[in-house]
Design an enzyme around this catalytic site. Structure first.
Site, PDB file in Angstrom:
ATOM      1  N   SER A  40      37.663  36.647  43.461  1.00 56.97           N
ATOM      2  CA  SER A  40      38.213  36.818  42.116  1.00 56.97           C
ATOM      3  C   SER A  40      39.649  37.329  42.092  1.00 56.97           C
ATOM      4  O   SER A  40      40.330  37.212  41.073  1.00 56.97           O
ATOM      5  CB  SER A  40      37.332  37.779  41.311  1.00 56.97           C
ATOM      6  OG  SER A  40      37.271  39.050  41.940  1.00 56.97           O
ATOM      7  N   ASP A 339      39.991  45.369  33.834  1.00 56.08           N
ATOM      8  CA  ASP A 339      38.595  45.451  33.400  1.00 56.08           C
ATOM      9  C   ASP A 339      37.751  46.408  34.232  1.00 56.08           C
ATOM     10  O   ASP A 339      36.530  46.374  34.164  1.00 56.08           O
ATOM     11  CB  ASP A 339      37.966  44.055  33.417  1.00 56.08           C
ATOM     12  CG  ASP A 339      37.991  43.415  34.810  1.00 56.08           C
ATOM     13  OD1 ASP A 339      38.413  44.087  35.768  1.00 56.08           O
ATOM     14  OD2 ASP A 339      37.587  42.243  34.934  1.00 56.08           O
ATOM     15  N   HIS A 342      39.272  44.385  38.273  1.00 53.53           N
ATOM     16  CA  HIS A 342      40.473  43.610  38.571  1.00 53.53           C
ATOM     17  C   HIS A 342      41.695  44.229  37.900  1.00 53.53           C
ATOM     18  O   HIS A 342      41.570  44.994  36.942  1.00 53.53           O
ATOM     19  CB  HIS A 342      40.303  42.171  38.082  1.00 53.53           C
ATOM     20  CG  HIS A 342      39.024  41.545  38.527  1.00 53.53           C
ATOM     21  ND1 HIS A 342      37.891  41.489  37.726  1.00 53.53           N
ATOM     22  CD2 HIS A 342      38.681  40.958  39.706  1.00 53.53           C
ATOM     23  CE1 HIS A 342      36.910  40.897  38.387  1.00 53.53           C
ATOM     24  NE2 HIS A 342      37.348  40.574  39.589  1.00 53.53           N
TER      25      HIS A 342
END
Length: 367
Positions: A40, A339, A342
């Site tokens: 991610s 968040d 990240h």
């Protein structure tokens, strides 16, 4: 202090100067393609194209992507990622996700998938570590890469010629192997026992891309995970000795450093074995620590998630960014964490500037 000042000046020039050499510092390297493997930290839209889970993830809808893109692209941030800034620094288009059917892959492709692991899903499952997000581990991404090269190369020699001026990013990958293990109750000893296997798989991945024809490869390490709101919330304690000078969890950061040390040793050994490629360690750990220093200097929020709810770190694992009723801060450019897991676009911009500064001379680019 002198080093931090030099980096701050570099960051300013990288971000704002109109001079071509400064605005595109990697353009000197003459990269014509970039290929990204990872999770991610780097995914620009592959997970959201994995049916049915990906299409229903929070990353597939606002507020993800809202700062720059005004809609969700599958990036796990409010805007750009490090790979976006690296592509811009090389004077290349943003790297498209491989799974996008209409993607123009002339200048490279992004194979990274949010939630992916270094170890194959079944190998982790045998160790009672489940991946709840995706089966697209590093070996799967490498298979995609092989298929892509088969489609654009006549033969191996043609591929070697096509990839001569390409930059390969092998990771960051492996962080989720540990993330899932930690939140599924594995002990620190069990985590440390995973490291050699994770590192071995990453090294095999590096060998694989070199076999395709890669000549310049960057292999990033892990973040200081004890600084992330998801971990600071889960393992919050009143014991002051559990925290370092940055108010990050010592034990988790020590583990991240252990992984990074093992990875660096493996890269060094590989460099001695392989003479036809430049293999560089990407120091995400120190890039993040530089971000911490710079963020404090400018008064950015270094602890709370911008998009989140509840508690000291504005993070709740059961109500994460994108869930109903979870708000977004009004000024994400002044936050490091987007968040809780990240970073914000601003955080990634600063980290990428540090990283480019750190690896530039190691890439053996010439004026």
């Amino acid at each position: 202090m002198a080093r931090k000042l030099a980096l701050a000046i570099f960051l300013f020039l990288f971000s704002y100067s109109s001079l071509p050499v400064i605005a595109h510092p990697l353009k000197i390297c003459k990269f014509d393609r970039i290929y990204q493997l990872g999770d991610s930290i780097s995914d620009t839209g592959n997970l959201i194209r994995e049916y049915p889970i990906g299409a229903n993830t929070a990353f597939a809808k606002l507020p993800y992507g809202e700062t720059f893109f005004k809609n969700a692209t599958g990036r796990c941030s409010n805007g750009f990622l490090m790979i976006d800034y690296i592509a811009m620094a090389a004077g290349l288009p943003l790297l498209p996700p491989y799974k996008k059917a209409t993607a123009d892959l002339e200048h490279g492709a992004n194979f990274a998938v949010a939630g992916s692991t270094a170890l194959p899903t079944q190998v982790l499952a045998n160790q009672r570590v489940l991946n709840p997000v995706t089966n697209s581990s590093l070996d799967v991404q490498l298979d995609w890469m092989a298929s892509h090269f088969d489609s654009i190369c006549v033969d191996h020699r043609d591929c070697v010629e096509k990839l001569h001026n390409a930059l390969f990013m092998v990771g960051e990958i492996g962080g989720n192997d540990y993330n899932y293990a930690i939140f599924q109750g594995k002990s620190m000893d069990e985590l440390r026992s995973m490291v050699p296997h994770v590192v071995d798989v990453i090294v095999e991945g590096v060998k694989k891309v070199i076999s395709f024809g890669a000549t310049r490869v960057v292999v990033p390490g892990n973040f200081p995970i004890g600084c992330l709101p998801i971990y600071q919330t889960a393992f919050q304690t009143n014991i002051s000795a559990a925290y370092d000078e940055n108010q990050c969890l010592k034990q988790l950061n020590d583990f991240a450093r252990y992984h990074n040390e093992q990875l660096q040793q493996a890269i060094h050994k590989l460099q001695q074995e392989i003479s036809n490629a430049i293999i560089i360690y990407g120091d995400y750990y120190n890039a993040y620590e530089f971000l911490l220093d710079l963020a404090r200097f400018y008064g950015f929020d270094t602890e709370r998630a911008c998009c989140g709810i509840g508690g000291k770190y504005n993070f709740d694992l059961t109500r994460m960014c994108g869930a109903a009723g979870v708000g977004v801060c009004s000024d994400p450019h002044r936050y490091m964490s987007w968040d809780g897991v990240h970073l914000t676009q601003e955080g990634y911009k600063i980290m990428s500037a540090w990283l480019i500064h750190n690896i530039f001379h190691k890439l053996h680019c010439h004026f």
